[in-house]
Design a protein around this motif. Structure first.
Motif, PDB file in Angstrom:
ATOM      1  N   SER A  32       2.508  44.993  33.804  1.00  0.00           N
ATOM      2  CA  SER A  32       0.958  45.134  33.705  1.00  0.00           C
ATOM      3  C   SER A  32      -0.764  44.090  33.365  1.00  0.00           C
ATOM      4  CB  SER A  32       0.813  45.369  31.767  1.00  0.00           C
ATOM      5  OG  SER A  32       1.906  47.033  32.057  1.00  0.00           O
ATOM      6  N   GLY A  33      -0.058  42.879  33.529  1.00  0.00           N
ATOM      7  CA  GLY A  33      -0.828  41.764  33.758  1.00  0.00           C
ATOM      8  C   GLY A  33      -1.104  41.234  34.399  1.00  0.00           C
ATOM      9  N   GLU A  34       0.225  41.563  36.230  1.00  0.00           N
ATOM     10  CA  GLU A  34       0.002  40.798  37.241  1.00  0.00           C
ATOM     11  C   GLU A  34      -1.342  41.459  37.929  1.00  0.00           C
ATOM     12  OE1 GLU A  34       2.526  38.968  38.661  1.00  0.00           O
ATOM     13  OE2 GLU A  34       3.883  38.856  37.562  1.00  0.00           O
ATOM     14  N   GLU A  35      -2.274  40.703  38.631  1.00  0.00           N
ATOM     15  CA  GLU A  35      -2.605  41.320  39.621  1.00  0.00           C
ATOM     16  C   GLU A  35      -2.303  41.615  40.771  1.00  0.00           C
ATOM     17  OE1 GLU A  35      -6.263  40.137  39.675  1.00  0.00           O
ATOM     18  OE2 GLU A  35      -6.095  39.335  37.946  1.00  0.00           O
ATOM     19  N   GLU A  36      -3.609  42.698  40.818  1.00  0.00           N
ATOM     20  CA  GLU A  36      -3.041  43.772  42.103  1.00  0.00           C
ATOM     21  C   GLU A  36      -1.967  43.016  43.324  1.00  0.00           C
ATOM     22  OE1 GLU A  36      -1.577  47.357  43.169  1.00  0.00           O
ATOM     23  OE2 GLU A  36      -3.419  47.688  41.984  1.00  0.00           O
ATOM     24  N   GLY A  37      -3.107  42.048  44.083  1.00  0.00           N
ATOM     25  CA  GLY A  37      -2.612  41.713  45.182  1.00  0.00           C
ATOM     26  C   GLY A  37      -1.983  40.719  45.058  1.00  0.00           C
ATOM     27  N   ALA A  38      -1.128  40.115  44.014  1.00  0.00           N
ATOM     28  CA  ALA A  38      -0.011  39.361  43.727  1.00  0.00           C
ATOM     29  C   ALA A  38       1.656  40.174  44.310  1.00  0.00           C
ATOM     30  CB  ALA A  38       0.096  38.676  42.056  1.00  0.00           C
ATOM     31  N   LEU A  39       1.415  41.583  44.033  1.00  0.00           N
ATOM     32  CA  LEU A  39       2.569  42.596  44.458  1.00  0.00           C
ATOM     33  C   LEU A  39       2.698  42.836  46.249  1.00  0.00           C
ATOM     34  CD1 LEU A  39       2.083  44.776  41.454  1.00  0.00           C
ATOM     35  CD2 LEU A  39       4.059  43.143  41.288  1.00  0.00           C
ATOM     36  N   ARG A  40       1.359  42.668  46.538  1.00  0.00           N
ATOM     37  CA  ARG A  40       2.135  42.147  47.828  1.00  0.00           C
ATOM     38  C   ARG A  40       2.771  41.444  48.822  1.00  0.00           C
ATOM     39  NH1 ARG A  40      -4.413  41.683  48.300  1.00  0.00           N
ATOM     40  NH2 ARG A  40      -4.777  44.729  48.205  1.00  0.00           N
ATOM     41  N   ARG A  41       3.137  40.514  48.258  1.00  0.00           N
ATOM     42  CA  ARG A  41       4.162  39.357  47.897  1.00  0.00           C
ATOM     43  C   ARG A  41       5.283  40.348  47.552  1.00  0.00           C
ATOM     44  NH1 ARG A  41       5.734  34.658  44.462  1.00  0.00           N
ATOM     45  NH2 ARG A  41       6.932  34.383  45.859  1.00  0.00           N
ATOM     46  N   ASP A  42       6.166  39.988  48.988  1.00  0.00           N
ATOM     47  CA  ASP A  42       7.382  41.565  48.628  1.00  0.00           C
ATOM     48  C   ASP A  42       8.334  40.717  47.862  1.00  0.00           C
ATOM     49  OD1 ASP A  42       6.543  42.768  50.083  1.00  0.00           O
ATOM     50  OD2 ASP A  42       7.285  42.006  52.259  1.00  0.00           O
ATOM     51  N   LYS A  43       8.746  39.308  47.588  1.00  0.00           N
ATOM     52  CA  LYS A  43       9.613  38.929  46.818  1.00  0.00           C
ATOM     53  C   LYS A  43       8.950  39.237  45.536  1.00  0.00           C
ATOM     54  CE  LYS A  43      11.328  34.799  48.295  1.00  0.00           C
ATOM     55  NZ  LYS A  43      11.400  33.466  48.163  1.00  0.00           N
ATOM     56  N   TYR A  45       7.137  41.889  44.085  1.00  0.00           N
ATOM     57  CA  TYR A  45       7.421  43.860  44.041  1.00  0.00           C
ATOM     58  C   TYR A  45       9.412  43.533  44.365  1.00  0.00           C
ATOM     59  CZ  TYR A  45       7.788  48.298  46.082  1.00  0.00           C
ATOM     60  OH  TYR A  45       7.588  49.734  45.421  1.00  0.00           O
ATOM     61  N   LEU A  46       9.933  43.203  44.601  1.00  0.00           N
ATOM     62  CA  LEU A  46      11.811  43.622  44.957  1.00  0.00           C
ATOM     63  C   LEU A  46      11.568  43.094  42.958  1.00  0.00           C
ATOM     64  CD1 LEU A  46      12.650  41.949  48.951  1.00  0.00           C
ATOM     65  CD2 LEU A  46      12.814  44.932  47.078  1.00  0.00           C
ATOM     66  N   TYR A  47      11.364  41.749  42.485  1.00  0.00           N
ATOM     67  CA  TYR A  47      11.344  41.310  41.104  1.00  0.00           C
ATOM     68  C   TYR A  47      11.332  42.644  40.566  1.00  0.00           C
ATOM     69  CZ  TYR A  47      11.026  38.870  36.850  1.00  0.00           C
ATOM     70  OH  TYR A  47      11.080  38.576  35.565  1.00  0.00           O
ATOM     71  N   TYR A  48      10.273  43.485  40.558  1.00  0.00           N
ATOM     72  CA  TYR A  48       9.927  44.398  39.633  1.00  0.00           C
ATOM     73  C   TYR A  48      11.087  46.014  40.196  1.00  0.00           C
ATOM     74  CZ  TYR A  48       6.489  41.936  37.277  1.00  0.00           C
ATOM     75  OH  TYR A  48       5.639  40.811  36.392  1.00  0.00           O
ATOM     76  N   THR A  49      11.576  46.138  40.829  1.00  0.00           N
ATOM     77  CA  THR A  49      11.617  47.606  41.982  1.00  0.00           C
ATOM     78  C   THR A  49      13.324  47.066  40.916  1.00  0.00           C
ATOM     79  OG1 THR A  49      12.171  46.025  44.287  1.00  0.00           O
ATOM     80  CG2 THR A  49      10.296  47.716  43.715  1.00  0.00           C
ATOM     81  N   GLN A  50      13.632  45.662  41.341  1.00  0.00           N
ATOM     82  CA  GLN A  50      15.109  45.344  40.761  1.00  0.00           C
ATOM     83  C   GLN A  50      15.587  45.068  38.852  1.00  0.00           C
ATOM     84  OE1 GLN A  50      16.100  43.324  45.360  1.00  0.00           O
ATOM     85  NE2 GLN A  50      16.348  42.165  43.214  1.00  0.00           N
ATOM     86  N   LEU A  51      14.173  45.397  38.595  1.00  0.00           N
ATOM     87  CA  LEU A  51      14.321  45.027  37.163  1.00  0.00           C
ATOM     88  C   LEU A  51      14.882  43.501  36.975  1.00  0.00           C
ATOM     89  CD1 LEU A  51      15.794  48.283  35.819  1.00  0.00           C
ATOM     90  CD2 LEU A  51      13.502  47.768  36.058  1.00  0.00           C
ATOM     91  N   GLY A  52      14.019  42.850  37.786  1.00  0.00           N
ATOM     92  CA  GLY A  52      13.772  40.779  37.245  1.00  0.00           C
ATOM     93  C   GLY A  52      15.581  40.887  37.722  1.00  0.00           C
ATOM     94  N   ARG A  53      16.473  41.058  38.128  1.00  0.00           N
ATOM     95  CA  ARG A  53      17.813  40.828  38.506  1.00  0.00           C
ATOM     96  C   ARG A  53      17.803  40.774  39.491  1.00  0.00           C
ATOM     97  NH1 ARG A  53      20.680  40.614  34.298  1.00  0.00           N
ATOM     98  NH2 ARG A  53      20.014  41.562  31.676  1.00  0.00           N
ATOM     99  N   CYS A  54      19.507  39.669  39.990  1.00  0.00           N
ATOM    100  CA  CYS A  54      18.887  39.203  41.697  1.00  0.00           C
ATOM    101  C   CYS A  54      20.627  41.118  42.048  1.00  0.00           C
ATOM    102  CB  CYS A  54      20.839  38.672  41.460  1.00  0.00           C
ATOM    103  SG  CYS A  54      21.574  38.026  42.964  1.00  0.00           S
ATOM    104  N   MET A  55      19.604  41.136  42.860  1.00  0.00           N
ATOM    105  CA  MET A  55      21.077  41.876  43.577  1.00  0.00           C
ATOM    106  C   MET A  55      22.471  42.344  44.064  1.00  0.00           C
ATOM    107  SD  MET A  55      19.502  45.444  43.736  1.00  0.00           S
ATOM    108  CE  MET A  55      18.776  46.490  44.526  1.00  0.00           C
ATOM    109  N   TYR A  56      22.931  41.201  43.667  1.00  0.00           N
ATOM    110  CA  TYR A  56      23.881  40.669  44.410  1.00  0.00           C
ATOM    111  C   TYR A  56      25.211  40.141  42.689  1.00  0.00           C
ATOM    112  CZ  TYR A  56      22.749  41.051  48.991  1.00  0.00           C
ATOM    113  OH  TYR A  56      22.935  41.796  50.595  1.00  0.00           O
TER     114      TYR A  56
END
Length: 181
Positions: A32-43, A45-56
């Motif tokens: 909620s505190g992230e700037e909209e533009g910050a989420l254009r960084r794929d890393k 964005y993936l961090y949040y889609t992975q619930l902040g966890r390493c996928m492997y």
């Protein structure tokens, strides 16, 4: 699509997190505190889609070390296909990415340990069906799939050649003959 308004990455993530409920509380606050533009960084964005966890490994990612300790890995190796979509990329510890190299499928140890987490992400809508299937697949590419990858790359190469030829023709005029080699 032309004329269709797109939903921002932040709005998309907030909607997904609201469905998750209280289990994503601290991440939801951070998101909620992230700037909209910050989420254009794929890393990020993936961090949040992975619930902040390493996928492997499933380990919690230290956000302050995102750029130094973590890589974006292509599930289908780039040596096989040029698919750079989010459906083919995951955020992982740099050491695990280096160990994976360009092999596919993902090692059985990782698949066995991580499938419950991946299923949770899929169920919550954090990852789509294509990414889920790529992560959980246990068989190598068939010769037909490899031929399809090659065919798509050849089409892309032909299209690139046509554009370059057109640019050269514009630059040097009709008196110049463009010869494909």
């Amino acid at each position: 699509e032309k004329g269709k308004r797109t939903v921002s990455r932040k709005a998309e993530l907030i909607a997904l997190y609201e469905k998750c409920g209280e289990e994503s509380g601290h991440l939801f606050e951070r998101l909620s505190g992230e700037e909209e533009g910050a989420l254009r960084r794929d890393k990020l964005y993936l961090y949040y889609t992975q619930l902040g966890r390493c996928m492997y490994s499933g380990e919690v990612i230290d956000l302050s070390r995102l750029d130094s300790d973590y890589d974006i890995d292509h599930i289908y190796p780039q040596s096989k296909t040029k698919d750079d979509s989010l459906n083919n990329r995951v955020l992982v510890k740099r050491t695990l990415n280096a160990n994976k190299s360009d092999s596919y499928p993902i090692s059985p140890d990782i698949r066995q340990a991580m499938t419950p987490f991946w299923a949770q992400l899929h169920q919550k809508g954090m990852i789509g069906r294509a990414k889920w299937e790529r992560l959980t697949r246990s068989t190598p590419f068939t010769p037909e799939e490899q031929a399809g990858f090659i065919a798509r790359q050849l089409v892309e190469t032909r299209q690139s050649c046509k554009v370059v030829a057109e640019l050269l023709q514009r630059r040097f005029g009709e008196q110049t003959e463009i010869v494909y080699v």
